[in-house]
Enzyme design. Structure first.
Site, mmCIF file in Angstrom:
data_model
loop_
_atom_site.group_PDB
_atom_site.id
_atom_site.type_symbol
_atom_site.label_atom_id
_atom_site.label_comp_id
_atom_site.label_asym_id
_atom_site.label_seq_id
_atom_site.Cartn_x
_atom_site.Cartn_y
_atom_site.Cartn_z
ATOM 1 N N ASP A 132 -1.592 5.165 17.309
ATOM 2 C CA ASP A 132 -0.716 5.966 16.450
ATOM 3 C C ASP A 132 -1.533 6.689 15.368
ATOM 4 O O ASP A 132 -1.167 6.705 14.195
ATOM 5 C CB ASP A 132 0.371 5.079 15.827
ATOM 6 C CG ASP A 132 1.612 5.872 15.419
ATOM 7 O OD1 ASP A 132 1.741 7.039 15.853
ATOM 8 O OD2 ASP A 132 2.450 5.338 14.676
ATOM 9 N N LYS B 2 4.912 -3.257 2.417
ATOM 10 C CA LYS B 2 5.727 -2.718 3.509
ATOM 11 C C LYS B 2 6.774 -3.751 3.870
ATOM 12 O O LYS B 2 6.440 -4.888 4.225
ATOM 13 C CB LYS B 2 4.807 -2.430 4.703
ATOM 14 C CG LYS B 2 5.385 -1.462 5.702
ATOM 15 C CD LYS B 2 4.474 -1.318 6.886
ATOM 16 C CE LYS B 2 3.749 -0.016 6.904
ATOM 17 N NZ LYS B 2 3.108 0.260 8.202
ATOM 18 N N VAL C 143 8.051 1.347 2.139
ATOM 19 C CA VAL C 143 6.815 0.913 1.476
ATOM 20 C C VAL C 143 7.001 1.088 -0.033
ATOM 21 O O VAL C 143 7.456 2.147 -0.486
ATOM 22 C CB VAL C 143 5.590 1.723 1.973
ATOM 23 C CG1 VAL C 143 4.317 1.241 1.299
ATOM 24 C CG2 VAL C 143 5.458 1.625 3.481
ATOM 25 N N GLY D 177 9.878 0.221 8.169
ATOM 26 C CA GLY D 177 10.698 -0.036 6.978
ATOM 27 C C GLY D 177 10.179 0.782 5.809
ATOM 28 O O GLY D 177 9.505 1.792 6.010
ATOM 29 N N LEU E 52 7.330 4.234 -2.090
ATOM 30 C CA LEU E 52 6.267 5.190 -1.787
ATOM 31 C C LEU E 52 6.601 6.027 -0.557
ATOM 32 O O LEU E 52 6.137 7.148 -0.415
ATOM 33 C CB LEU E 52 4.956 4.443 -1.506
ATOM 34 C CG LEU E 52 4.314 3.723 -2.680
ATOM 35 C CD1 LEU E 52 3.194 2.805 -2.198
ATOM 36 C CD2 LEU E 52 3.775 4.742 -3.678
HETATM 37 N N1 LIG Z 1 -1.275 1.308 1.052
HETATM 38 C C1 LIG Z 1 -0.560 2.358 0.703
HETATM 39 N N2 LIG Z 1 -0.801 2.992 -0.456
HETATM 40 C C2 LIG Z 1 -0.095 4.071 -0.812
HETATM 41 N N3 LIG Z 1 0.894 4.599 -0.067
HETATM 42 C C3 LIG Z 1 1.188 4.020 1.094
HETATM 43 C C4 LIG Z 1 0.501 2.864 1.543
HETATM 44 N N4 LIG Z 1 0.997 2.504 2.747
HETATM 45 C C5 LIG Z 1 1.960 3.403 3.037
HETATM 46 N N5 LIG Z 1 2.084 4.307 2.040
HETATM 47 C C6 LIG Z 1 3.034 5.420 1.966
HETATM 48 O O1 LIG Z 1 4.240 5.061 2.604
HETATM 49 C C7 LIG Z 1 4.559 5.986 3.632
HETATM 50 C C8 LIG Z 1 5.262 5.246 4.756
HETATM 51 O O2 LIG Z 1 4.318 4.463 5.443
HETATM 52 P P1 LIG Z 1 4.609 3.841 6.867
HETATM 53 O O3 LIG Z 1 3.317 3.378 7.418
HETATM 54 O O4 LIG Z 1 5.693 2.820 6.759
HETATM 55 O O5 LIG Z 1 5.259 4.992 7.682
HETATM 56 P P2 LIG Z 1 4.700 6.330 8.327
HETATM 57 O O6 LIG Z 1 3.276 6.180 8.738
HETATM 58 O O7 LIG Z 1 5.015 7.465 7.385
HETATM 59 O O8 LIG Z 1 5.638 6.445 9.571
HETATM 60 P P3 LIG Z 1 5.550 5.607 10.911
HETATM 61 O O9 LIG Z 1 6.558 4.562 10.841
HETATM 62 O O10 LIG Z 1 5.836 6.636 11.939
HETATM 63 O O11 LIG Z 1 4.149 5.083 11.023
HETATM 64 C C9 LIG Z 1 3.211 6.612 4.025
HETATM 65 O O12 LIG Z 1 3.344 7.878 4.584
HETATM 66 C C10 LIG Z 1 2.489 6.649 2.689
HETATM 67 O O13 LIG Z 1 2.810 7.830 2.005
#
Ligand SMILES: Nc1ncnc2c1ncn2[C@@H]1O[C@H](COP(=O)(O)OP(=O)(O)OP(=O)(O)O)[C@@H](O)[C@H]1O
Length: 383
Positions: A170, A72, A58, A56, A50
């Site tokens: 954040d 994640k 997701v 890492g 995703l």
């Molecule tokens: N529960 C979820 N359902 C659907 N998509 C998700 C979910 N959690 C994360 N994602 C997707 O995965 C992406 C990466 O999430 P993650 O929280 O790891 O990183 P980020 O917020 O983009 O970056 P950072 O590490 O700076 O917080 C998100 O931008 C989102 O599009």
């Protein structure tokens, strides 16, 4: 944590445990086995990915009982990542609110750390404002206001309703996830800080994302609830304008969203700030109200910013009386500060140095610090 972390190498599944020490703010979760998550995500297949963040990758998955999940997966095991994992699980276990993405479970064993959430079918706000869905008009004005209000309510809960209070640290568009109804859920608590009772602020190492950091936090590591209020103000401007917190202009020049918005606001040209993708389809009084609230949130001095309780109240107010009073104050502040800047700009570079924060950053220009100070990470990256 209310219970010990069990190894995910074995196949034992514990269900219905609670984190957070009991009381109302507990969350139902369970421990997943690595095997279970491996199967659910088709072996962490790239096709199921995703997105990727600092922690890492997701992955989308489906459990054997049919539940759609987002997993994640920690990319590398080190003390920093381990800490982030522990903080996220600890905080998630404490919170329960319709606008916060709760914990569905986790897996911690040997060198694997994975966190399991409910899958949010409309992904992140970032993907709608600037990412893969940015070209579509799914995020109309009504949805944008719903996202702004819901996110504010989630943060209000963290600041005022859970004990100890939690500072997210954040708040940003990629950390606001959207469910099937476009209701927002604030996610990603890896940088969160629990604030002991009676403590008004703390000094910490700066974490967070460039473009959203409050100046006192970016420069001195001074963290308080008002740092989240500042980040929320940037997020609100982003929602209304469709612009990124920091824009790259030709020649490598960077411009913050506040620098871009400030002249429009001071001249009362609110409509010019609306995202062109809305094609004029917005409620003008709500637009003015949202921008006024954002302007209050991104003031340089943390003590001048509203609390999240006030933010929710102001965003809810149809008649913008309170905001108007404050925005008049804001305009006067701005004019006075412009005057100061003119007087004090000894070297003629349009900037007055770092000594006097308020004169440097103005009411609205707090992101200047983040543009200038290396080694901040770029927009979308974490520090
Ligand atoms: N529960 C979820 N359902 C659907 N998509 C998700 C979910 N959690 C994360 N994602 C997707 O995965 C992406 C990466 O999430 P993650 O929280 O790891 O990183 P980020 O917020 O983009 O970056 P950072 O590490 O700076 O917080 C998100 O931008 C989102 O599009």
């Amino acid at each position: 944590m209310g219970s010990s972390v069990s190894c995910c190498g074995n196949d034992k599944v514990e269900e219905g445990l609670t984190l957070g020490g009991g009381g109302e703010n507990v969350n139902q979760w369970r421990i997943f086995t690595y095997k279970e998550l491996h199967t659910a995500t088709n072996g962490f297949s790239d096709d199921y990915k995703l997105g990727e963040g600092g922690f890492g990758s997701v992955y989308w998955g489906r459990t054997s009982d049919g539940l759609q999940i987002a997993v994640k997966k920690l990319k590398s095991m080190n003390s920093k990542a381990e800490m982030e994992f522990a903080v996220e699980v600890e905080v998630l276990g404490r919170v329960r609110h319709k606008n916060l993405l709760g914990l569905r479970g986790y897996c911690a064993g040997n060198d694997q750390r994975l966190i399991v959430y409910d899958y949010m079918p409309n992904l992140s706000l970032l993907s709608h404002l600037h990412g893969q869905f940015a070209g579509e008009v799914q995020l109309d004005w009504k949805k944008r206001m719903k996202v702004a209000m819901g996110s504010a309510e989630g943060i209000l809960y963290l600041h005022h309703e859970v004990t100890p209070h939690i500072i997210h640290r954040d708040i940003k568009a990629s950390n606001v996830l959207l469910d099937s109804n476009f209701d927002p859920l604030v996610a990603d608590f890896g940088f969160a800080k629990l604030i002991p009772e009676g403590v008004s602020h703390m000094t910490t190492r700066v974490k967070g994302t460039l473009g959203y950091l409050a100046p006192e936090y970016a420069m001195w590591g001074k963290v308080s609830e008002s740092c989240d209020v500042y980040s929320f103000g940037i997020l609100l401007l982003e929602i209304v304008t469709g612009r990124k917190p920091i824009q790259k202009l030709p020649g490598g020049v960077k411009r913050t969203i506040t620098e871009w918005a400030e002249p429009h606001i001071s001249k009362g040209r609110f409509k010019d700030l609306a995202d062109p993708k809305l094609r004029g389809n917005f409620d003008e009084s709500q637009l003015v109200q949202a921008i006024n609230v954002a302007a209050l949130c991104v003031q340089s001095e943390p003590e001048k910013r509203p609390t999240m309780k006030e933010v929710v109240l102001l965003l809810n107010t149809a008649a913008p009386v309170a905001a108007r009073i404050k925005s008049v104050k804001y305009s006067e502040d701005l004019m006075a500060r412009d005057q100061d800047d003119d007087d004090d700009d000894d070297d003629g570079d349009g900037r007055n140095g770092y000594e006097d924060e308020s004169s440097v950053y103005g009411v609205f220009g707090a992101l200047e610090a983040q543009k200038m100070e290396a080694p901040f990470r770029r927009y979308g990256e974490r520090r």
